[in-house]
Design a protein around this motif. Structure first.
Motif, mmCIF file in Angstrom:
data_model
loop_
_atom_site.group_PDB
_atom_site.id
_atom_site.type_symbol
_atom_site.label_atom_id
_atom_site.label_comp_id
_atom_site.label_asym_id
_atom_site.label_seq_id
_atom_site.Cartn_x
_atom_site.Cartn_y
_atom_site.Cartn_z
ATOM 1 N N THR A 253 -26.259 -12.466 -57.056
ATOM 2 C CA THR A 253 -26.092 -11.098 -55.870
ATOM 3 C C THR A 253 -27.391 -10.143 -56.636
ATOM 4 O OG1 THR A 253 -24.106 -11.402 -55.351
ATOM 5 C CG2 THR A 253 -24.966 -9.219 -55.046
ATOM 6 N N LEU A 254 -27.285 -9.887 -57.891
ATOM 7 C CA LEU A 254 -28.270 -9.150 -58.452
ATOM 8 C C LEU A 254 -29.849 -9.607 -58.362
ATOM 9 C CD1 LEU A 254 -26.590 -8.128 -61.835
ATOM 10 C CD2 LEU A 254 -26.674 -6.649 -59.917
ATOM 11 N N LEU A 255 -29.838 -10.802 -58.651
ATOM 12 C CA LEU A 255 -31.366 -11.512 -58.503
ATOM 13 C C LEU A 255 -31.769 -11.544 -56.954
ATOM 14 C CD1 LEU A 255 -31.195 -14.555 -60.489
ATOM 15 C CD2 LEU A 255 -32.416 -12.603 -61.057
ATOM 16 N N SER A 256 -30.843 -11.516 -55.996
ATOM 17 C CA SER A 256 -31.307 -11.356 -54.759
ATOM 18 C C SER A 256 -31.621 -10.029 -54.166
ATOM 19 C CB SER A 256 -30.014 -11.896 -53.880
ATOM 20 O OG SER A 256 -30.548 -11.645 -52.600
ATOM 21 N N VAL A 257 -30.879 -9.085 -54.920
ATOM 22 C CA VAL A 257 -31.090 -7.421 -54.662
ATOM 23 C C VAL A 257 -32.307 -7.073 -55.149
ATOM 24 C CG1 VAL A 257 -30.170 -5.158 -54.963
ATOM 25 C CG2 VAL A 257 -28.605 -6.933 -54.417
ATOM 26 N N VAL A 258 -32.953 -7.519 -56.330
ATOM 27 C CA VAL A 258 -33.964 -7.211 -56.858
ATOM 28 C C VAL A 258 -35.087 -7.945 -56.671
ATOM 29 C CG1 VAL A 258 -33.063 -6.538 -59.054
ATOM 30 C CG2 VAL A 258 -33.771 -8.916 -58.774
ATOM 31 N N GLY A 259 -34.977 -8.828 -55.311
ATOM 32 C CA GLY A 259 -36.048 -9.636 -54.782
ATOM 33 C C GLY A 259 -36.707 -10.891 -55.340
ATOM 34 N N TRP A 260 -36.001 -11.215 -56.420
ATOM 35 C CA TRP A 260 -36.404 -12.417 -57.218
ATOM 36 C C TRP A 260 -35.883 -13.695 -56.513
ATOM 37 C CZ3 TRP A 260 -34.650 -16.794 -59.579
ATOM 38 C CH2 TRP A 260 -35.818 -17.513 -60.332
#
Length: 505
Positions: A253-260
């Motif tokens: 979820t975090l990686l998706s939110v930051v766009g990676w």
């Protein structure tokens, strides 16, 4: 040595883990438990392939028409990545059955997750689509390797009905594969894609009901795992599994939110894992002290069968991606004046397999010990899969652009070759897996067979990106030629395979 209470089925049946007697011919000459497991697969495949027949079309359809608006190549790649994830999880499913849940409960819990996933996909939002696909992936990973292992437990190793039994089991699979797209594709085209997903949910619910009702006929249905962990180790394993799943969800979820973590990178990661996982898994089994020298010897030819499965299923799974896209844009959806949804082409594949599976089963039963060796059955299946793609070179050639329509019979003919290849390879492959499996890795070795499907999908997720970038004749011709070459290579290795697979026939 006395047996603990966990060795006895809840009904008091002390033979819950033993194959039925050799004179059990209650279901078409086979053990009656085969009817229960085949019935479950009818509905599981109804839901899974019914959904998959319209999944790539749903991805590629416009948002205005209820789709997700992906370009065709991306839709095919994401669909293949979903298939990769489904079969990767089967490794965990096999381990959970062997060490924690037992086969019966693993299949039951897997079916429940699958049904919940389809119900989630029936909700018309993109977010619930991804939730549903995640639940279906987890559930299928629990169900698929373990239900196939339960079929193997219905027969003793030297029972010559074994291959024929798997052929009948596979016929059940393909009854669902035939019926599912008929319902889901019609609903998807006429009522909306999420109506088709609803039909898949109802089908899986039916499958769960009949599985529970027929459980008393199953070997290997006890509630404890066959190679259960010690209580302390089991508690630690459960904590690690729950913690790992939560950590994965948070990090993703975090990686998706930051766009990676984009969709493209997620697809690439799944392909990478699909390559690494079987290599690691083979290494673990070859080095395990619980695997005997004789079992280790039989694992070597299994590597060849594994790669043959990858080559064939790389072609097979495109029946639900590139072939479905081709059918929706460049094939007539009319036969003898009758119009039908493009998704019905997927039912043609299931129909051929339904028709051919009993013929193959009867042929093997009639031939008995004179039937071809398992490796040759698998090799012929791979060749037929390659020919199904080579056939598509003919109708896709000689056109100035992509605005053409081929007769429906070309797609149908391709699926005929693919269906016969599938019956030959999958029934023999699953049967050989249960025979070659080290005893300590029974369910997990079946999961390894499904890892070949994950690798096939992982490779497909990359190759289908070329669909539309190169001409159709080149795309289908090159892929088909590679599969034919792989099948011929297995035939050339037949003498070594017969020797090293002994006493497996």
């Amino acid at each position: 040595m006395s047996r603990s209470a966990t060795d006895i089925d809840q009904t008091g049946d002390t033979g819950a883990d033993q194959p039925p007697p050799g004179d059990d011919h209650a279901f078409l000459g086979h053990p009656r438990g085969l009817a229960t497991l085949s019935g479950l697969e009818v509905w599981e495949r109804f839901s899974f392939l019914g959904m998959q027949a319209i999944l790539v079309l749903y991805f590629a359809d416009t948002v205005a028409h209820g789709g997700l608006g992906m370009d065709p190549a991306t839709a095919a790649s994401v669909s293949a990545a979903y298939g990769t994830m489904v079969y990767l999880v089967s490794v965990a499913g096999g381990w959970l059955a062997d060490r924690i849940l037992g086969s019966y409960r693993a299949v039951l819990f897997g079916g429940i997750l699958i049904a919940c996933g389809h119900y989630a996909m029936a909700v018309p939002t993109a977010a619930m689509t991804w939730v549903g696909l995640g639940l279906i992936s987890a559930g299928t990973g629990l169900l698929k390797p373990n239900v196939a292992s339960m079929v193997g437990k219905l027969y003793r190793t030297d029972d010559q009905r074994r291959d024929a039994g798997f052929a009948l089991y596979y016929m059940g699979i393909n009854i669902g594969a035939f019926a599912g797209p008929l319902i889901t594709a019609w609903l998807g085209e006429h009522q909306g894609w999420h109506w088709g997903f609803s039909a898949a949910a109802i089908g899986m619910t039916f499958g769960l009901v009949q599985y529970v009702l027929g459980r008393r006929h199953l070997a290997g249905r006890k509630h404890s795992a066959e190679y259960a962990l010690a209580p302390d180790a089991m508690r630690r394993a459960v904590r690690w599994i729950i913690g790992g799943c939560l950590a994965f969800a948070v990090i993703a979820t975090l990686l998706s939110v930051v766009g990676w973590l984009t969709m493209g990178r997620f697809v690439d990661l799944l392909t990478l894992v699909s390559v690494i996982a079987p290599a690691v898994y083979f290494a673990v089994m070859f080095r395990s002290p619980r695997v005997t020298r004789e079992e280790r010897t039989r694992l070597r030819p299994y590597v060849v069968l594994f790669l043959a499965s990858v080559a064939f299923n790389f072609i097979l799974f495109q029946a639900y991606s590139t072939m479905m896209l081709l059918a929706s844009t460049n094939a007539r959806t009319e036969i003898l004046g009758f119009h039908f949804p493009a998704g019905w082409y997927a039912s043609a594949l299931g129909a051929f397999e339904v028709a051919l599976a009993p013929v193959v089963a009867a042929l093997w039963a009639r031939m008995g010990p004179r039937q071809p060796h398992a490796s040759n059955k698998i090799a012929i299946g791979v060749v037929l899969g390659g020919l199904s793609f080579l056939l598509m070179v003919i109708p896709t050639s000689g056109h100035a652009g992509d605005a053409y329509e081929m007769a429906a019979w070309w797609i149908v003919g391709s699926y005929l070759l693919l269906g016969l290849g599938d019956v030959l390879l999958e029934t023999s492959g699953m049967s050989a897996t249960t025979k070659l499996a080290p005893k300590a890795y029974a369910s997990q070795t079946m999961a390894l067979w499904f890892l070949s499907l994950a690798l096939a999908n992982g490779i497909q997720a990359q190759v289908v990106k070329l669909y539309g970038e190169v001409s159709h004749p080149v795309y289908f011709g090159v892929n088909g030629a590679i599969a034919v070459a792989a099948g011929l290579a297995v035939i050339a290795m037949a003498p070594w395979l017969r020797r090293t697979m002994h006493p497996v026939h």
